[in-house]
Write a protein that holds these residues in place. Structure first.
Motif, PDB file in Angstrom:
ATOM      1  N   ILE A  87      14.164   3.997  53.433  1.00  0.00           N
ATOM      2  CA  ILE A  87      14.588   3.789  52.050  1.00  0.00           C
ATOM      3  C   ILE A  87      14.933   2.326  51.822  1.00  0.00           C
ATOM      4  N   ALA A  88      15.485   1.661  52.825  1.00  0.00           N
ATOM      5  CA  ALA A  88      15.785   0.235  52.701  1.00  0.00           C
ATOM      6  C   ALA A  88      14.508  -0.574  52.421  1.00  0.00           C
ATOM      7  N   ALA A  89      13.383  -0.150  52.982  1.00  0.00           N
ATOM      8  CA  ALA A  89      12.110  -0.841  52.730  1.00  0.00           C
ATOM      9  C   ALA A  89      11.698  -0.713  51.261  1.00  0.00           C
ATOM     10  N   VAL A  90      11.891   0.461  50.682  1.00  0.00           N
ATOM     11  CA  VAL A  90      11.624   0.647  49.245  1.00  0.00           C
ATOM     12  C   VAL A  90      12.631  -0.169  48.444  1.00  0.00           C
ATOM     13  N   GLY A  91      13.885  -0.157  48.891  1.00  0.00           N
ATOM     14  CA  GLY A  91      14.932  -0.928  48.226  1.00  0.00           C
ATOM     15  C   GLY A  91      14.642  -2.417  48.223  1.00  0.00           C
ATOM     16  N   ARG A  92      14.032  -2.906  49.292  1.00  0.00           N
ATOM     17  CA  ARG A  92      13.680  -4.333  49.352  1.00  0.00           C
ATOM     18  C   ARG A  92      12.682  -4.681  48.252  1.00  0.00           C
ATOM     19  N   THR A  93      11.684  -3.852  48.080  1.00  0.00           N
ATOM     20  CA  THR A  93      10.691  -4.084  47.029  1.00  0.00           C
ATOM     21  C   THR A  93      11.352  -4.033  45.648  1.00  0.00           C
ATOM     22  N   LEU A  94      12.199  -3.031  45.440  1.00  0.00           N
ATOM     23  CA  LEU A  94      12.914  -2.910  44.169  1.00  0.00           C
ATOM     24  C   LEU A  94      13.823  -4.113  43.930  1.00  0.00           C
ATOM     25  N   TYR A  95      14.539  -4.527  44.974  1.00  0.00           N
ATOM     26  CA  TYR A  95      15.418  -5.693  44.882  1.00  0.00           C
ATOM     27  C   TYR A  95      14.622  -6.928  44.451  1.00  0.00           C
TER      28      TYR A  95
ATOM     29  N   ALA B 171      22.983  -5.494  32.134  1.00  0.00           N
ATOM     30  CA  ALA B 171      23.210  -4.081  32.445  1.00  0.00           C
ATOM     31  C   ALA B 171      21.865  -3.407  32.684  1.00  0.00           C
ATOM     32  N   TRP B 172      21.799  -2.611  33.734  1.00  0.00           N
ATOM     33  CA  TRP B 172      20.569  -1.916  34.099  1.00  0.00           C
ATOM     34  C   TRP B 172      20.619  -0.427  33.762  1.00  0.00           C
ATOM     35  N   GLU B 173      21.697   0.014  33.115  1.00  0.00           N
ATOM     36  CA  GLU B 173      21.826   1.418  32.740  1.00  0.00           C
ATOM     37  C   GLU B 173      20.681   1.805  31.815  1.00  0.00           C
ATOM     38  N   GLY B 174      20.052   2.944  32.097  1.00  0.00           N
ATOM     39  CA  GLY B 174      18.916   3.395  31.308  1.00  0.00           C
ATOM     40  C   GLY B 174      17.602   2.769  31.744  1.00  0.00           C
ATOM     41  N   ILE B 175      17.659   1.840  32.675  1.00  0.00           N
ATOM     42  CA  ILE B 175      16.445   1.177  33.182  1.00  0.00           C
ATOM     43  C   ILE B 175      16.189   1.595  34.621  1.00  0.00           C
ATOM     44  N   LEU B 176      17.218   1.503  35.451  1.00  0.00           N
ATOM     45  CA  LEU B 176      17.102   1.909  36.856  1.00  0.00           C
ATOM     46  C   LEU B 176      17.669   3.309  37.036  1.00  0.00           C
ATOM     47  N   LYS B 177      16.906   4.151  37.688  1.00  0.00           N
ATOM     48  CA  LYS B 177      17.383   5.495  38.019  1.00  0.00           C
ATOM     49  C   LYS B 177      18.336   5.397  39.211  1.00  0.00           C
ATOM     50  N   GLN B 178      19.101   6.474  39.392  1.00  0.00           N
ATOM     51  CA  GLN B 178      20.053   6.527  40.491  1.00  0.00           C
ATOM     52  C   GLN B 178      19.369   6.269  41.839  1.00  0.00           C
ATOM     53  N   GLU B 179      18.212   6.846  42.027  1.00  0.00           N
ATOM     54  CA  GLU B 179      17.493   6.677  43.293  1.00  0.00           C
ATOM     55  C   GLU B 179      17.168   5.199  43.543  1.00  0.00           C
ATOM     56  N   ALA B 180      16.767   4.479  42.512  1.00  0.00           N
ATOM     57  CA  ALA B 180      16.436   3.058  42.649  1.00  0.00           C
ATOM     58  C   ALA B 180      17.681   2.234  42.971  1.00  0.00           C
ATOM     59  N   VAL B 181      18.778   2.509  42.283  1.00  0.00           N
ATOM     60  CA  VAL B 181      20.019   1.755  42.525  1.00  0.00           C
ATOM     61  C   VAL B 181      20.491   1.957  43.959  1.00  0.00           C
ATOM     62  N   TRP B 182      20.487   3.206  44.426  1.00  0.00           N
ATOM     63  CA  TRP B 182      20.942   3.459  45.793  1.00  0.00           C
ATOM     64  C   TRP B 182      19.958   2.902  46.823  1.00  0.00           C
ATOM     65  N   ALA B 183      18.674   2.891  46.512  1.00  0.00           N
ATOM     66  CA  ALA B 183      17.703   2.280  47.439  1.00  0.00           C
ATOM     67  C   ALA B 183      17.959   0.780  47.553  1.00  0.00           C
ATOM     68  N   ILE B 184      18.249   0.125  46.434  1.00  0.00           N
ATOM     69  CA  ILE B 184      18.572  -1.306  46.459  1.00  0.00           C
ATOM     70  C   ILE B 184      19.842  -1.531  47.275  1.00  0.00           C
ATOM     71  N   LYS B 185      20.844  -0.695  47.057  1.00  0.00           N
ATOM     72  CA  LYS B 185      22.102  -0.828  47.811  1.00  0.00           C
ATOM     73  C   LYS B 185      21.860  -0.616  49.303  1.00  0.00           C
ATOM     74  N   THR B 186      20.975   0.303  49.648  1.00  0.00           N
ATOM     75  CA  THR B 186      20.643   0.537  51.058  1.00  0.00           C
ATOM     76  C   THR B 186      20.004  -0.704  51.658  1.00  0.00           C
ATOM     77  N   TYR B 187      19.124  -1.358  50.898  1.00  0.00           N
ATOM     78  CA  TYR B 187      18.526  -2.613  51.372  1.00  0.00           C
ATOM     79  C   TYR B 187      19.591  -3.693  51.544  1.00  0.00           C
ATOM     80  N   VAL B 188      20.458  -3.833  50.545  1.00  0.00           N
ATOM     81  CA  VAL B 188      21.528  -4.843  50.627  1.00  0.00           C
ATOM     82  C   VAL B 188      22.390  -4.592  51.878  1.00  0.00           C
ATOM     83  N   ASP B 189      22.750  -3.334  52.081  1.00  0.00           N
ATOM     84  CA  ASP B 189      23.558  -2.986  53.259  1.00  0.00           C
ATOM     85  C   ASP B 189      22.823  -3.305  54.563  1.00  0.00           C
TER      86      ASP B 189
END
Length: 152
Positions: free
Chosen positions: A55-63, A130-148
């Motif tokens: 998921i971090a790999a997907v998060g990297r692309t999203l980031y 603000a990214w509300e309404g643009i990024l879904k929960q899955e995308a936000v958590w994937a980005i956070k997983t990459y950051v972590d």
């Protein structure tokens, strides 16, 4: 000072203080998030994808699609206006007690999600959209997983 110069300075200061004048609405990322485990509509309190390298790999692309303009590509913030995100967990790393560490990480997760969804405004000036309404929960958590993953 001439009245014309005073008017120009006053107008410029109003624009700077308003912060949202001319601000672009962020664009939705192009990366397909359908491969991420669905999380539903209710937002999670803590990162459900924590420590998942796939998921971090997907998060990297999203980031890199959504965050790198301000925070730097691949979290290299040098020369970019926003702070480096890899420092978000620095204090949690020092916590020895497992329960307290989990609480610390959940607090950082909450801060991250709230900031991403609502944006950041300081004295009426937009510092982050603000990214509300643009990024879904899955995308936000994937980005956070990459950051972590970059701050381990």
């Amino acid at each position: 000072m001439t009245p014309r110069l005073l008017t120009a300075l006053f107008t410029a200061s109003l624009i700077l203080l308003s912060g949202t004048v001319g601000a672009e609405r962020p664009a939705a990322p192009l990366t397909d998030t359908s491969s991420l485990p669905a999380l539903g509509d209710a937002w999670r309190d803590a990162n459900p994808y924590r420590d998942d390298d796939t998921i971090a790999a997907v998060g990297r692309t999203l980031y890199n699609e959504t965050c790198s303009k301000c925070h730097g590509p691949d979290m290299n913030a040098k020369g970019h206006p926003a702070p480096p995100l890899r420092r978000l967990q620095r204090y949690c790393k020092k916590v020895q007690d497992a329960a307290l560490k989990a609480r610390c990480l959940a607090d950082v997760d909450h801060y991250f999600v709230t900031t991403v969804l609502k944006g950041k405004y300081i004295l009426g000036v937009e510092h982050m959209p603000a990214w509300e309404g643009i990024l879904k929960q899955e995308a936000v958590w994937a980005i956070k997983t990459y950051v972590d993953s970059r701050s381990r």
